[in-house]
Write a protein that holds these residues in place. Structure first.
Motif, PDB file in Angstrom:
ATOM      1  N   THR A  41       0.829  -1.211   0.000  1.00  0.00           N
ATOM      2  CA  THR A  41       0.000   0.000   0.000  1.00  0.00           C
ATOM      3  C   THR A  41       0.858   1.253   0.000  1.00  0.00           C
ATOM      4  OG1 THR A  41      -1.780  -1.148   1.173  1.00  0.00           O
ATOM      5  CG2 THR A  41      -1.785   1.258   1.250  1.00  0.00           C
ATOM      6  N   GLU A  42       1.875   1.277   0.863  1.00  0.00           N
ATOM      7  CA  GLU A  42       2.771   2.432   0.895  1.00  0.00           C
ATOM      8  C   GLU A  42       3.519   2.559  -0.424  1.00  0.00           C
ATOM      9  OE1 GLU A  42       6.582   4.160   3.452  1.00  0.00           O
ATOM     10  OE2 GLU A  42       5.416   2.460   4.235  1.00  0.00           O
ATOM     11  N   ALA A  43       3.939   1.429  -0.979  1.00  0.00           N
ATOM     12  CA  ALA A  43       4.632   1.451  -2.270  1.00  0.00           C
ATOM     13  C   ALA A  43       3.734   2.027  -3.359  1.00  0.00           C
ATOM     14  CB  ALA A  43       5.098   0.051  -2.638  1.00  0.00           C
ATOM     15  N   SER A  44       2.461   1.641  -3.364  1.00  0.00           N
ATOM     16  CA  SER A  44       1.521   2.136  -4.375  1.00  0.00           C
ATOM     17  C   SER A  44       1.350   3.646  -4.290  1.00  0.00           C
ATOM     18  CB  SER A  44       0.158   1.447  -4.210  1.00  0.00           C
ATOM     19  OG  SER A  44       0.256   0.069  -4.453  1.00  0.00           O
ATOM     20  N   LEU A  45       1.320   4.172  -3.060  1.00  0.00           N
ATOM     21  CA  LEU A  45       1.147   5.607  -2.883  1.00  0.00           C
ATOM     22  C   LEU A  45       2.348   6.399  -3.398  1.00  0.00           C
ATOM     23  CD1 LEU A  45      -0.447   5.622   0.691  1.00  0.00           C
ATOM     24  CD2 LEU A  45      -1.597   6.087  -1.477  1.00  0.00           C
ATOM     25  N   ARG A  46       3.521   5.810  -3.363  1.00  0.00           N
ATOM     26  CA  ARG A  46       4.739   6.485  -3.826  1.00  0.00           C
ATOM     27  C   ARG A  46       5.048   6.195  -5.286  1.00  0.00           C
ATOM     28  NH1 ARG A  46       8.830   7.950   0.089  1.00  0.00           N
ATOM     29  NH2 ARG A  46      10.304   7.511  -1.584  1.00  0.00           N
ATOM     30  N   ALA A  47       4.304   5.279  -5.897  1.00  0.00           N
ATOM     31  CA  ALA A  47       4.698   4.744  -7.203  1.00  0.00           C
ATOM     32  C   ALA A  47       4.750   5.798  -8.300  1.00  0.00           C
ATOM     33  CB  ALA A  47       3.757   3.608  -7.596  1.00  0.00           C
ATOM     34  N   ALA A  48       3.747   6.656  -8.398  1.00  0.00           N
ATOM     35  CA  ALA A  48       3.657   7.575  -9.543  1.00  0.00           C
ATOM     36  C   ALA A  48       4.912   8.435  -9.656  1.00  0.00           C
ATOM     37  CB  ALA A  48       2.408   8.443  -9.420  1.00  0.00           C
ATOM     38  N   HIS A  49       5.316   9.069  -8.558  1.00  0.00           N
ATOM     39  CA  HIS A  49       6.486   9.944  -8.628  1.00  0.00           C
ATOM     40  C   HIS A  49       7.779   9.138  -8.738  1.00  0.00           C
ATOM     41  CE1 HIS A  49       8.881  13.556  -8.104  1.00  0.00           C
ATOM     42  NE2 HIS A  49       9.606  12.902  -7.207  1.00  0.00           N
ATOM     43  N   THR A  50       7.928   8.108  -7.899  1.00  0.00           N
ATOM     44  CA  THR A  50       9.179   7.348  -7.874  1.00  0.00           C
ATOM     45  C   THR A  50       9.455   6.692  -9.218  1.00  0.00           C
ATOM     46  OG1 THR A  50       8.876   6.924  -5.513  1.00  0.00           O
ATOM     47  CG2 THR A  50      10.448   5.537  -6.674  1.00  0.00           C
ATOM     48  N   LEU A  51       8.449   6.108  -9.840  1.00  0.00           N
ATOM     49  CA  LEU A  51       8.658   5.441 -11.129  1.00  0.00           C
ATOM     50  C   LEU A  51       8.929   6.448 -12.241  1.00  0.00           C
ATOM     51  CD1 LEU A  51       5.966   2.615 -10.921  1.00  0.00           C
ATOM     52  CD2 LEU A  51       8.414   2.466 -10.443  1.00  0.00           C
ATOM     53  N   THR A  52       8.391   7.665 -12.129  1.00  0.00           N
ATOM     54  CA  THR A  52       8.697   8.708 -13.121  1.00  0.00           C
ATOM     55  C   THR A  52      10.145   9.159 -12.982  1.00  0.00           C
ATOM     56  OG1 THR A  52       6.390   9.442 -13.071  1.00  0.00           O
ATOM     57  CG2 THR A  52       7.984  10.945 -14.041  1.00  0.00           C
ATOM     58  N   VAL A  53      10.644   9.217 -11.764  1.00  0.00           N
ATOM     59  CA  VAL A  53      12.053   9.548 -11.552  1.00  0.00           C
ATOM     60  C   VAL A  53      12.942   8.477 -12.184  1.00  0.00           C
ATOM     61  CG1 VAL A  53      13.851   9.877  -9.804  1.00  0.00           C
ATOM     62  CG2 VAL A  53      11.605  10.915  -9.479  1.00  0.00           C
ATOM     63  N   VAL A  54      12.565   7.199 -12.025  1.00  0.00           N
ATOM     64  CA  VAL A  54      13.330   6.119 -12.662  1.00  0.00           C
ATOM     65  C   VAL A  54      13.251   6.235 -14.185  1.00  0.00           C
ATOM     66  CG1 VAL A  54      13.564   3.614 -12.907  1.00  0.00           C
ATOM     67  CG2 VAL A  54      13.006   4.588 -10.675  1.00  0.00           C
ATOM     68  N   ARG A  55      12.093   6.590 -14.707  1.00  0.00           N
ATOM     69  CA  ARG A  55      11.959   6.828 -16.162  1.00  0.00           C
ATOM     70  C   ARG A  55      12.951   7.878 -16.633  1.00  0.00           C
ATOM     71  NH1 ARG A  55       6.229   8.799 -18.178  1.00  0.00           N
ATOM     72  NH2 ARG A  55       7.376   9.275 -20.102  1.00  0.00           N
ATOM     73  N   SER A  56      13.085   8.948 -15.882  1.00  0.00           N
ATOM     74  CA  SER A  56      14.012  10.023 -16.243  1.00  0.00           C
ATOM     75  C   SER A  56      15.443   9.501 -16.258  1.00  0.00           C
ATOM     76  CB  SER A  56      13.869  11.184 -15.262  1.00  0.00           C
ATOM     77  OG  SER A  56      12.542  11.669 -15.227  1.00  0.00           O
ATOM     78  N   HIS A  57      15.801   8.728 -15.255  1.00  0.00           N
ATOM     79  CA  HIS A  57      17.130   8.120 -15.187  1.00  0.00           C
ATOM     80  C   HIS A  57      17.380   7.238 -16.405  1.00  0.00           C
ATOM     81  CE1 HIS A  57      20.524   5.784 -13.929  1.00  0.00           C
ATOM     82  NE2 HIS A  57      19.848   4.816 -13.349  1.00  0.00           N
ATOM     83  N   LEU A  58      16.398   6.444 -16.789  1.00  0.00           N
ATOM     84  CA  LEU A  58      16.559   5.535 -17.923  1.00  0.00           C
ATOM     85  C   LEU A  58      16.788   6.291 -19.228  1.00  0.00           C
ATOM     86  CD1 LEU A  58      13.919   2.805 -17.033  1.00  0.00           C
ATOM     87  CD2 LEU A  58      16.385   2.444 -17.325  1.00  0.00           C
ATOM     88  N   ALA A  59      16.197   7.473 -19.366  1.00  0.00           N
ATOM     89  CA  ALA A  59      16.436   8.267 -20.576  1.00  0.00           C
ATOM     90  C   ALA A  59      17.922   8.605 -20.697  1.00  0.00           C
ATOM     91  CB  ALA A  59      15.592   9.540 -20.551  1.00  0.00           C
ATOM     92  N   PHE A  60      18.552   8.981 -19.586  1.00  0.00           N
ATOM     93  CA  PHE A  60      19.987   9.269 -19.597  1.00  0.00           C
ATOM     94  C   PHE A  60      20.802   7.984 -19.782  1.00  0.00           C
ATOM     95  CE2 PHE A  60      18.450  13.140 -17.618  1.00  0.00           C
ATOM     96  CZ  PHE A  60      19.320  14.114 -18.092  1.00  0.00           C
ATOM     97  N   LEU A  61      20.359   6.902 -19.157  1.00  0.00           N
ATOM     98  CA  LEU A  61      21.102   5.648 -19.225  1.00  0.00           C
ATOM     99  C   LEU A  61      21.125   5.093 -20.646  1.00  0.00           C
ATOM    100  CD1 LEU A  61      22.662   3.615 -17.500  1.00  0.00           C
ATOM    101  CD2 LEU A  61      20.495   2.431 -17.070  1.00  0.00           C
ATOM    102  N   HIS A  62      19.977   5.107 -21.336  1.00  0.00           N
ATOM    103  CA  HIS A  62      19.928   4.630 -22.719  1.00  0.00           C
ATOM    104  C   HIS A  62      20.848   5.465 -23.603  1.00  0.00           C
ATOM    105  CE1 HIS A  62      16.845   1.922 -21.601  1.00  0.00           C
ATOM    106  NE2 HIS A  62      15.816   2.742 -21.686  1.00  0.00           N
ATOM    107  N   ASP A  63      20.821   6.793 -23.399  1.00  0.00           N
ATOM    108  CA  ASP A  63      21.634   7.684 -24.220  1.00  0.00           C
ATOM    109  C   ASP A  63      23.128   7.460 -23.949  1.00  0.00           C
ATOM    110  OD1 ASP A  63      21.432   9.767 -26.223  1.00  0.00           O
ATOM    111  OD2 ASP A  63      22.204  11.163 -24.736  1.00  0.00           O
ATOM    112  N   ALA A  64      23.481   7.264 -22.674  1.00  0.00           N
ATOM    113  CA  ALA A  64      24.884   7.039 -22.325  1.00  0.00           C
ATOM    114  C   ALA A  64      25.395   5.732 -22.922  1.00  0.00           C
ATOM    115  CB  ALA A  64      25.041   7.020 -20.802  1.00  0.00           C
ATOM    116  N   ARG A  65      24.578   4.695 -22.907  1.00  0.00           N
ATOM    117  CA  ARG A  65      24.985   3.424 -23.513  1.00  0.00           C
ATOM    118  C   ARG A  65      25.193   3.582 -25.015  1.00  0.00           C
ATOM    119  NH1 ARG A  65      20.480  -0.044 -20.053  1.00  0.00           N
ATOM    120  NH2 ARG A  65      21.822  -0.525 -18.246  1.00  0.00           N
TER     121      ARG A  65
END
Length: 295
Positions: free
Chosen positions: A95-119
């Motif tokens: 339940t706590e994870a679900s409440l944090r999911a929207a923002h936390t997973l968007t932050v990971v999405r942002s990281h992945l954009a840089f990671l794909h480009d760096a690779r």
């Protein structure tokens, strides 16, 4: 005896969950080993779940699983060398994870954009080079007493020259007012100028020459990157305009812009063109799009 690839993947998956807090199965595949199959990643996560080291929240969209460390998993990773000096929080339950999911997973999405480009570019930037939720004290002026960046990024470009970059990253999903988002620039400006004073002492000439607070952590003040999503494009452009207006109008922020690179971009454009594409709007000077390295 060398560890098997699965044993190595199990260790890395736990380190990634400790660092990024909450990660979907697909995101874990992209972070862990983009060349592997989704079945391999699911197998790694299910092995950890059977050992009661991780759990997941099932999100309503597409029945997506968002994985996180259990308290047992947090204890297991707390002393790992790759996580030294970093706080590993426990989300507690689905339940706590679900409440944090929207923002936390968007932050990971942002990281992945840089990671794909760096690779793609062959730069030195790994899955653990994006550190979420970094906090720093602010001077006691009756306002906020702490600056918490959504992430701090450590990136080394290889071509055409070897250059090291650091950036504070703020990820906005359109959930706060545009004014409140722009006010974050004031907090960064306060941190840029903050020199902590010894408790119980008045400011002296020696104190004024003391080390600025940020110099205890960074060789150079990191650039500041705003990543926006979660609203129609025209609304996101207006929010970027508001960030530029704050930079021009507020004296502390204008002074900050003279020393620190400031930029904003739309997450979907980062994913489409890569962060080194001309998708970043500088917050000071002309508004022509450019790479985040060229701000």
């Amino acid at each position: 005896m060398q560890p098997s690839s699965e044993e190595t993947a199990v260790h890395r998956a736990m380190a990634l969950l400790a660092q990024h807090r909450l990660v979907t199965t697909l995101q874990m595949q992209q972070l862990l080993s983009p060349g592997s199959t989704r079945q391999f990643t699911s197998g790694v996560l299910n092995t950890l779940r059977e050992a009661q080291l991780v759990s997941y929240a099932e999100l309503p969209v597409g029945r997506t699983r968002a994985w996180f460390l259990t308290l047992r998993g947090v204890r297991a990773t707390s002393s790992w060398p790759e996580l030294r000096g970093r706080r590993v929080p426990a989300l507690g339950n689905p339940t706590e994870a679900s409440l944090r999911a929207a923002h936390t997973l968007t932050v990971v999405r942002s990281h992945l954009a840089f990671l794909h480009d760096a690779r793609r570019r062959g730069d030195e930037y790994g899955a653990l080079d994006w550190v979420p939720e970094i906090g720093h004290r602010l001077p006691d002026t009756g306002g906020e007493d702490k600056l918490i960046a959504d992430a701090v990024m450590h990136y080394t470009a290889i071509e055409p020259d070897r250059l090291q970059y650091r950036a504070f990253v703020e990820v906005d999903r359109g959930t706060m007012s545009s004014e409140r988002l722009a006010a974050k620039l004031i907090s960064y400006a306060r941190f840029h100028d903050y020199t902590p004073q010894p408790v119980g002492r008045r400011g002296t000439v020696a104190d004024q020459a003391a080390m600025l607070a940020w110099q205890r952590f960074y060789p150079r003040f990191p650039r500041i990157l705003f990543i926006l999503t979660g609203a129609p494009e025209d609304s996101l452009r207006r929010r970027i305009d508001d960030l530029r207006a704050m930079t021009a109008a507020h004296p502390l922020v204008s002074q900050l812009a003279g020393h620190v690179q400031l930029g904003a971009a739309v997450l979907e454009e980062l994913e489409q063109h890569g962060p080194t594409g001309p998708v970043w709007t500088p917050l000071a000077g002309d508004a022509d799009g450019r790479s985040w390295m060229e701000l």
